[in-house]
Scaffold this motif. Structure first.
Motif, PDB file in Angstrom:
ATOM      1  N   PHE A  40       0.862  -1.189   0.000  1.00 26.03           N
ATOM      2  CA  PHE A  40       0.000   0.000   0.000  1.00 26.03           C
ATOM      3  C   PHE A  40       0.891   1.229   0.000  1.00 26.03           C
ATOM      4  O   PHE A  40       2.112   1.139   0.147  1.00 26.03           O
ATOM      5  CB  PHE A  40      -1.011  -0.017   1.151  1.00 26.03           C
ATOM      6  CG  PHE A  40      -0.505  -0.363   2.527  1.00 26.03           C
ATOM      7  CD1 PHE A  40       0.151   0.578   3.297  1.00 26.03           C
ATOM      8  CD2 PHE A  40      -0.739  -1.624   3.069  1.00 26.03           C
ATOM      9  CE1 PHE A  40       0.575   0.281   4.583  1.00 26.03           C
ATOM     10  CE2 PHE A  40      -0.320  -1.945   4.368  1.00 26.03           C
ATOM     11  CZ  PHE A  40       0.343  -0.990   5.121  1.00 26.03           C
ATOM     12  N   GLU A  41       0.315   2.398  -0.170  1.00 27.82           N
ATOM     13  CA  GLU A  41       1.141   3.554  -0.472  1.00 27.82           C
ATOM     14  C   GLU A  41       1.745   4.212   0.764  1.00 27.82           C
ATOM     15  O   GLU A  41       1.229   4.065   1.856  1.00 27.82           O
ATOM     16  CB  GLU A  41       0.378   4.572  -1.312  1.00 27.82           C
ATOM     17  CG  GLU A  41      -0.910   5.084  -0.742  1.00 27.82           C
ATOM     18  CD  GLU A  41      -1.595   5.982  -1.769  1.00 27.82           C
ATOM     19  OE1 GLU A  41      -0.975   6.955  -2.226  1.00 27.82           O
ATOM     20  OE2 GLU A  41      -2.763   5.724  -2.109  1.00 27.82           O
ATOM     21  N   PRO A  42       2.853   4.929   0.576  1.00 31.35           N
ATOM     22  CA  PRO A  42       3.458   5.655   1.691  1.00 31.35           C
ATOM     23  C   PRO A  42       2.603   6.849   2.087  1.00 31.35           C
ATOM     24  O   PRO A  42       1.645   7.184   1.392  1.00 31.35           O
ATOM     25  CB  PRO A  42       4.807   6.112   1.130  1.00 31.35           C
ATOM     26  CG  PRO A  42       4.598   6.192  -0.335  1.00 31.35           C
ATOM     27  CD  PRO A  42       3.600   5.113  -0.673  1.00 31.35           C
ATOM     28  N   VAL A  43       2.969   7.495   3.173  1.00 28.98           N
ATOM     29  CA  VAL A  43       2.168   8.598   3.670  1.00 28.98           C
ATOM     30  C   VAL A  43       2.035   9.681   2.586  1.00 28.98           C
ATOM     31  O   VAL A  43       3.005  10.037   1.918  1.00 28.98           O
ATOM     32  CB  VAL A  43       2.756   9.158   4.995  1.00 28.98           C
ATOM     33  CG1 VAL A  43       4.071   9.896   4.767  1.00 28.98           C
ATOM     34  CG2 VAL A  43       1.761  10.059   5.689  1.00 28.98           C
ATOM     35  N   ASN A  44       0.822  10.124   2.389  1.00 32.95           N
ATOM     36  CA  ASN A  44       0.478  11.140   1.387  1.00 32.95           C
ATOM     37  C   ASN A  44       0.783  10.713  -0.051  1.00 32.95           C
ATOM     38  O   ASN A  44       0.771  11.541  -0.959  1.00 32.95           O
ATOM     39  CB  ASN A  44       1.165  12.480   1.697  1.00 32.95           C
ATOM     40  CG  ASN A  44       0.714  13.040   3.041  1.00 32.95           C
ATOM     41  OD1 ASN A  44      -0.368  12.718   3.524  1.00 32.95           O
ATOM     42  ND2 ASN A  44       1.537  13.862   3.659  1.00 32.95           N
ATOM     43  N   GLY A  45       1.070   9.417  -0.253  1.00 32.90           N
ATOM     44  CA  GLY A  45       1.248   8.901  -1.608  1.00 32.90           C
ATOM     45  C   GLY A  45       2.484   9.413  -2.339  1.00 32.90           C
ATOM     46  O   GLY A  45       2.583   9.279  -3.561  1.00 32.90           O
ATOM     47  N   ILE A  46       3.441   9.952  -1.603  1.00 36.74           N
ATOM     48  CA  ILE A  46       4.593  10.583  -2.259  1.00 36.74           C
ATOM     49  C   ILE A  46       5.443   9.534  -2.979  1.00 36.74           C
ATOM     50  O   ILE A  46       5.844   8.528  -2.394  1.00 36.74           O
ATOM     51  CB  ILE A  46       5.432  11.374  -1.232  1.00 36.74           C
ATOM     52  CG1 ILE A  46       4.632  12.597  -0.765  1.00 36.74           C
ATOM     53  CG2 ILE A  46       6.781  11.792  -1.824  1.00 36.74           C
ATOM     54  CD1 ILE A  46       5.238  13.331   0.397  1.00 36.74           C
ATOM     55  N   GLY A  47       5.693   9.763  -4.252  1.00 34.07           N
ATOM     56  CA  GLY A  47       6.555   8.889  -5.045  1.00 34.07           C
ATOM     57  C   GLY A  47       5.930   7.564  -5.409  1.00 34.07           C
ATOM     58  O   GLY A  47       6.629   6.646  -5.829  1.00 34.07           O
ATOM     59  N   PHE A  48       4.626   7.438  -5.264  1.00 30.97           N
ATOM     60  CA  PHE A  48       3.957   6.146  -5.452  1.00 30.97           C
ATOM     61  C   PHE A  48       3.063   6.197  -6.683  1.00 30.97           C
ATOM     62  O   PHE A  48       2.139   7.004  -6.755  1.00 30.97           O
ATOM     63  CB  PHE A  48       3.120   5.846  -4.204  1.00 30.97           C
ATOM     64  CG  PHE A  48       2.507   4.472  -4.144  1.00 30.97           C
ATOM     65  CD1 PHE A  48       3.211   3.391  -3.643  1.00 30.97           C
ATOM     66  CD2 PHE A  48       1.194   4.262  -4.562  1.00 30.97           C
ATOM     67  CE1 PHE A  48       2.636   2.131  -3.561  1.00 30.97           C
ATOM     68  CE2 PHE A  48       0.604   3.004  -4.490  1.00 30.97           C
ATOM     69  CZ  PHE A  48       1.331   1.936  -3.981  1.00 30.97           C
TER      70      PHE A  48
END
Ligand SMILES: [Zn+2]
Length: 240
Positions: free
Chosen positions: A149-157
């Motif tokens: 699942f994605e990293p915090v705030n979706g950064i770089g994902f």
């Protein structure tokens, strides 16, 4: 299937994949949530033992909302390091849950506990059936499929998979709301540096779910990337 979501801290899996877990449960799959650490530094005021106890209770209550079982590996928050025992504990956890699918952190996130949890989960699928790796639970005859699942705030994902959680957004909010201790902690510890001000920091995850929903044409979604293809034992998607 048996579904296992492994986060570093109590509250992670509800924030990142609460909707997907609720959807799996609604479809009749058996769901487990787990954390590597007990979250014992997540309070500016309470003793470590006390905040760990509260956070494990919050995680168990959040899991119960969807009929899931919560398991804590009880490592120390922010002091989580890899060792032979840590790897065996993770293998034992997967064997206990008889997991077909594991959801975990993306390898590049803001917190070292997240990143190490991701690394260990990425490393162990092929070890689950290995009899010479002795744990209290017996080896399984299947290798689980891992999704990040994605990293915090979706950064770089950049997602490769989406799960429509439009019907599950309210239960996701209810699961997050069980982690009441963390609302005050985020305000005390991070002030307004990560974007919450007057709102609960959970709001960032709901906004993200709305954004991912816009990307895939639904109201709310959670986004994933399938882990290393070598671990994908099925040619078809196992997300709901
Ligand atoms: Zn976390």
């Amino acid at each position: 299937m048996n579904i296992l979501a492994i986060g570093a801290h109590p509250d992670d899996v509800e924030e990142y994949v609460g909707g997907t877990l609720a959807k799996y449960a609604k479809l009749g799959h058996k769901v487990f949530t787990a954390t590597a650490t007990n979250g014992n530094v997540g309070s500016a005021t309470l003793p470590k033992e006390e905040i760990a106890r509260i956070r494990k209770k919050e995680a168990a209550e959040a899991a119960a909302l969807i009929g899931a079982e919560y398991i804590c590996l009880d490592y120390n928050d922010e002091m989580f390091f890899e060792s032979e025992q840590v790897r065996l504990d993770f293998i034992n956890l997967v064997r206990y849950c008889q997991a077909d699918v594991i959801l975990t952190h993306y390898p590049y996130d803001y917190n070292p506990d997240h990143n190490l949890t991701s690394k260990i989960v990425t490393d162990i699928p092929v070890m689950i059936p290995v009899a010479k790796l002795v744990t209290p639970e017996k080896p399984c005859d299947k290798i689980p499929t891992v999704y990040y699942f994605e990293p915090v705030n979706g950064i770089g994902f950049v997602p490769t998979e989406y799960v429509d959680i439009t019907e599950e957004i309210e239960i996701k909010k209810a699961m997050c709301a069980k982690h009441e201790s963390q609302i005050q902690w985020m305000k005390d510890n991070y002030k307004d540096t990560i974007g919450q001000k007057d709102e609960s920091f959970f709001e960032a995850f709901f906004i993200n779910a709305r954004y991912r929903g816009i990307q895939c044409g639904v109201d709310y979604a959670e986004a994933f990337i399938a882990a290393d293809a070598a671990y994908r034992m099925h040619p078809y998607r196992l997300l709901p």
